[in-house]
Scaffold this active site. Structure first.
Site, PDB file in Angstrom:
ATOM      1  N   SER A  15       0.837  -1.188   0.000  1.00 23.95           N
ATOM      2  CA  SER A  15       0.000   0.000   0.000  1.00 23.95           C
ATOM      3  C   SER A  15       0.875   1.242   0.000  1.00 23.95           C
ATOM      4  CB  SER A  15      -0.889   0.008   1.244  1.00 23.95           C
ATOM      5  OG  SER A  15      -1.466   1.286   1.461  1.00 23.95           O
ATOM      6  N   TYR A  30      -0.867  -0.576  10.764  1.00 22.68           N
ATOM      7  CA  TYR A  30      -1.020  -0.894   9.342  1.00 22.68           C
ATOM      8  C   TYR A  30       0.120  -0.290   8.537  1.00 22.68           C
ATOM      9  CZ  TYR A  30      -3.032  -1.062   4.635  1.00 22.68           C
ATOM     10  OH  TYR A  30      -3.243  -1.297   3.285  1.00 22.68           O
TER      11      TYR A  30
END
Length: 240
Positions: free
Chosen positions: A140, A173
């Protein structure tokens, strides 16, 4: 069995019961590749398998398989797509409540980074039996190193809202994705020959089909000698 192994290509896709992982399985299987659909939840994995097997032409190309017995049945692996991931938080989009706990942080790191690393490490012997092996770690932009450093600084100083950071992105994350990006570089150097989801409340810029198409066309199905250890945003190479 030996003749079949020479002609067929085999893929493992993790986090494949929904989202980009599911669409990636569908696209790879539609190209005649045998895909092992892997999911942490067996019930959801089998439901996804049933849905895919009802699609025309995919019955013999998608299986749900326990990875600990994968080696004895398939004997080689051509592509590993590490897609499994979690935000590391519980998000109530209607009430705008964001909950991040130690347990969720631990799960996030174990799934996003540790899980991908364990999967790659355990399956590398099978990948080395392929004529064209490839590992695709689905990361990501949140894991871009400079971006993560800035986020952690603002997180520590309590400036996340002031600086306009997305409310649904946990610190765990970002850190786990940064670690995954770094591990991708390590893999590329160690093995030179290798090379809109519900997690964001469907607010992404690309559809599931577009996301999986980029993953399959520009990463999973690259030929020998293609780029390795790079970070892609859609089809473009981006610096970490």
């Amino acid at each position: 069995m030996a003749a079949t192994l020479l002609t067929k290509r085999y893929t493992v896709v993790t986090g494949a019961n929904k989202g980009i992982g599911f669409e990636t399985v569908r696209k790879l299987a539609s190209k005649g590749i045998v895909v092992v659909l892997a999911a942490r939840d067996e019930k959801r994995g089998l439901e996804a398998l049933q849905k895919l097997q009802h699609m025309i032409g995919l019955l013999d190309h998608v299986v749900f398989h326990q990875l600990d017995t994968f080696k004895t049945q398939f004997r080689k692996l051509d592509i590993l797509v590490n897609n499994a991931g979690t935000t590391g938080a519980i998000i109530d989009y209607h009430a705008l409540i964001f909950t991040e706990t130690y347990e969720l942080t631990e799960e996030c790191i174990q799934t996003n980074y540790c899980g991908a690393k364990r999967m790659a490490d355990s399956l590398i012997p099978l990948l080395q039996l392929s004529d064209s092996p490839r590992i695709v770690n689905v990361s990501s932009y949140a894991g871009k190193s400079g971006c993560t450093h800035e986020f952690l600084k603002d997180f520590k100083e309590g400036y996340l809202e002031t600086k306009g950071w997305p409310p649904h992105m946990s610190a765990a994350y970002r850190v786990s994705k940064t670690a995954l990006n770094a591990y991708t570089i390590v893999l590329a150097k160690r093995y030179p020959s290798f090379v809109k989801t519900d997690m964001n409340n469907n607010n992404g810029a690309l559809s599931l089909e577009e996301g999986a198409a980029n993953l399959v066309r520009y990463l999973a199905l690259l030929p020998n000698g293609g780029p390795s250890g790079l970070f892609f945003i859609q089809q473009e190479v981006s610096p970490f």
